[in-house]
Design an enzyme around this catalytic site. Structure first.
Site, mmCIF file in Angstrom:
data_model
loop_
_atom_site.group_PDB
_atom_site.id
_atom_site.type_symbol
_atom_site.label_atom_id
_atom_site.label_comp_id
_atom_site.label_asym_id
_atom_site.label_seq_id
_atom_site.Cartn_x
_atom_site.Cartn_y
_atom_site.Cartn_z
ATOM 1 N N ALA A 28 45.632 45.955 31.396
ATOM 2 C CA ALA A 28 45.951 46.938 30.350
ATOM 3 C C ALA A 28 46.038 48.391 30.851
ATOM 4 O O ALA A 28 47.058 49.061 30.643
ATOM 5 C CB ALA A 28 44.947 46.802 29.212
ATOM 6 N N ARG B 9 50.035 44.532 36.255
ATOM 7 C CA ARG B 9 49.462 43.925 35.056
ATOM 8 C C ARG B 9 48.037 44.455 34.908
ATOM 9 O O ARG B 9 47.522 45.138 35.770
ATOM 10 C CB ARG B 9 49.547 42.388 35.057
ATOM 11 N N ARG C 154 55.307 45.005 27.188
ATOM 12 C CA ARG C 154 54.335 43.943 26.882
ATOM 13 C C ARG C 154 53.642 44.336 25.573
ATOM 14 O O ARG C 154 53.297 45.510 25.405
ATOM 15 C CB ARG C 154 53.307 43.756 28.021
ATOM 16 N N ASP D 155 42.280 44.090 26.262
ATOM 17 C CA ASP D 155 43.656 44.596 26.131
ATOM 18 C C ASP D 155 43.846 45.423 24.868
ATOM 19 O O ASP D 155 44.724 46.286 24.807
ATOM 20 C CB ASP D 155 44.650 43.433 26.136
HETATM 21 O O1 MRU Z 1 48.155 39.278 31.565
HETATM 22 P P1 MRU Z 1 47.330 40.296 32.294
HETATM 23 O O2 MRU Z 1 46.993 39.925 33.685
HETATM 24 O O3 MRU Z 1 47.917 41.685 32.156
HETATM 25 O O4 MRU Z 1 45.954 40.303 31.469
HETATM 26 C C1 MRU Z 1 44.938 41.162 31.900
HETATM 27 C C2 MRU Z 1 43.685 41.021 31.113
HETATM 28 O O5 MRU Z 1 43.597 40.253 30.176
HETATM 29 C C3 MRU Z 1 42.564 41.955 31.472
HETATM 30 O O6 MRU Z 1 41.322 41.350 31.220
HETATM 31 C C4 MRU Z 1 42.685 43.226 30.621
HETATM 32 O O7 MRU Z 1 43.981 43.742 30.669
HETATM 33 C C5 MRU Z 1 41.717 44.263 31.058
HETATM 34 S S1 MRU Z 1 42.149 44.940 32.622
HETATM 35 C C6 MRU Z 1 41.033 46.162 32.974
#
Ligand code: MRU
Length: 341
Positions: free
Chosen positions: A46, A44, A87, A231
């Site tokens: 982005a 997980r 996603r 994201d």
């Molecule tokens: O649901 P997730 O854990 O994938 O969400 C991750 C986030 O919201 C992070 O802040 C974002 O992806 C940036 S990661 C460098």
């Protein structure tokens, strides 16, 4: 430095659902298992799901070419669609799949090596972008600063080093950071399970706080910066990030705390005009109604589980990318940054 993914003739993923209790690695031998791993949050964050998606295209190409040397270009189409859709909110995923799958019709012979080389290059460049963002963002942090971060925008969410945590790591190495407050980030607890673990492992002073104490802690502890990842960044500078980010930005503005977003250019989506156009992923209500698989809400109670929100550009003091800093992000400023002018 911990890394969430590696290539070893298959995609090897650190299972982030099991952290911090155990460091378990899963091998994805085909693109279907990559889709499943992204959807179920084995991987997980982005940039990390973008890189996983890129390696997923290499696995799909290998399978398609083995299936038919003549017809692999048709066979691979549903795989690309499934990877892109695993996603919806983080643009890095669709961006990375499209990037490594570009001009497929022009590839002759077995396409696997060419696509794998593109995925590997993407993996390397994300790491370099994080280090650059770390340098640029840390230069803004004053000595003795206390900062707050949300979710996990660290090594685990990227090729390594991290975006928001990259800035925090660099600020710490420059001797400028007194302490980090990590929000626990309900319901999936990325802050409690991943961010606190990453920082603690690196010896960076971190205290975990409940999400609901964030505004109070900002004021009581004189936090000077909230630093988060993203994201998707729309063309007008609105930022989609983990649910709760918008509330942190509102509290920060009300209290005079500065708000920094650190994200690579791969997170900027100039095709999305503004935050209202960003698809917000909703996940199972079980994530809200249960903790560690045990239901605590009364039978019959339902839940709503949007897992991202949108912070308006006007609440962001500075956007840090590998191409430079943008204060008070605007449509014009973002276009200039992406265009390299
Ligand atoms: O649901 P997730 O854990 O994938 O969400 C991750 C986030 O919201 C992070 O802040 C974002 O992806 C940036 S990661 C460098």
């Amino acid at each position: 430095m911990i890394s969430p993914l590696a290539w070893d003739d298959a995609l090897v993923l650190l299972d982030q659902r099991r952290l911090p209790e155990c460091e378990l690695y899963l091998r994805c031998e085909d693109y279907r298992s990559v889709v499943e791993a992204i959807t179920t949050m084995v991987v997980r964050g982005a940039p990390a799901i973008g890189i996983a998606g890129a390696y997923g295209v290499a696995l799909a190409a290998r399978e398609a070419y083995a299936h038919s040397r003549d017809d692999w270009r048709t066979y691979i189409v549903p795989a690309l669609a499934a990877l892109r859709a695993a996603r919806p909110t983080a643009v890095n995923l669709a961006w990375a799949v499209d990037l490594v799958a570009r001009d497929l019709p022009a590839l002759t012979g077995d396409p696997t090596a060419a696509i794998l080389a593109r995925a590997t290059a993407l993996h390397r460049s994300d790491r370099a972008a994080n280090e650059r963002m770390g340098e640029l963002g840390a230069a803004l942090i004053e000595p003795g600063a206390k900062v707050m971060t949300h979710c996990n925008a660290g090594a685990l969410a990227t090729a390594g080093y991290g975006t928001a945590l990259g800035v925090i790591r660099s600020a710490y190495h420059l001797g400028r950071l007194q302490e980090v407050f990590a929000t626990e980030t309900r319901p999936w607890l990325q802050g409690a399970r991943l961010t606190a673990w990453e920082l603690h492992k690196d010896g960076i002073p971190v205290r975990l706080i409940t999400d609901s104490s964030a505004a109070h802690v900002m004021r009581a502890e004189q936090v000077s910066w909230v630093i988060v990842g993203a994201d998707r960044i729309a063309a007008n500078g609105d930022v989609a990030n983990k649910i709760g980010t918008f509330g942190l930005a509102l509290a920060a503005r009300a209290l005079g705390v500065r708000f920094m977003v650190a994200a690579p250019l791969s997170t900027v989506d100039l095709n999305t005009a503004n935050g209202a156009e960003i698809a917000i992923e909703e996940r199972s209500s079980d994530e809200v109604l249960q903790v560690s698989g045990k239901r605590f809400a009364a039978a019959g109670v339902t839940a709503l589980n949007p897992v991202f929100d949108v912070t308006p550009a006007a609440l962001i003091d500075v956007l840090v990318t590998e191409a430079g800093l943008l204060e008070r992000p605007s449509r014009e400023g973002l276009a200039r940054l992406v265009g390299g002018t």
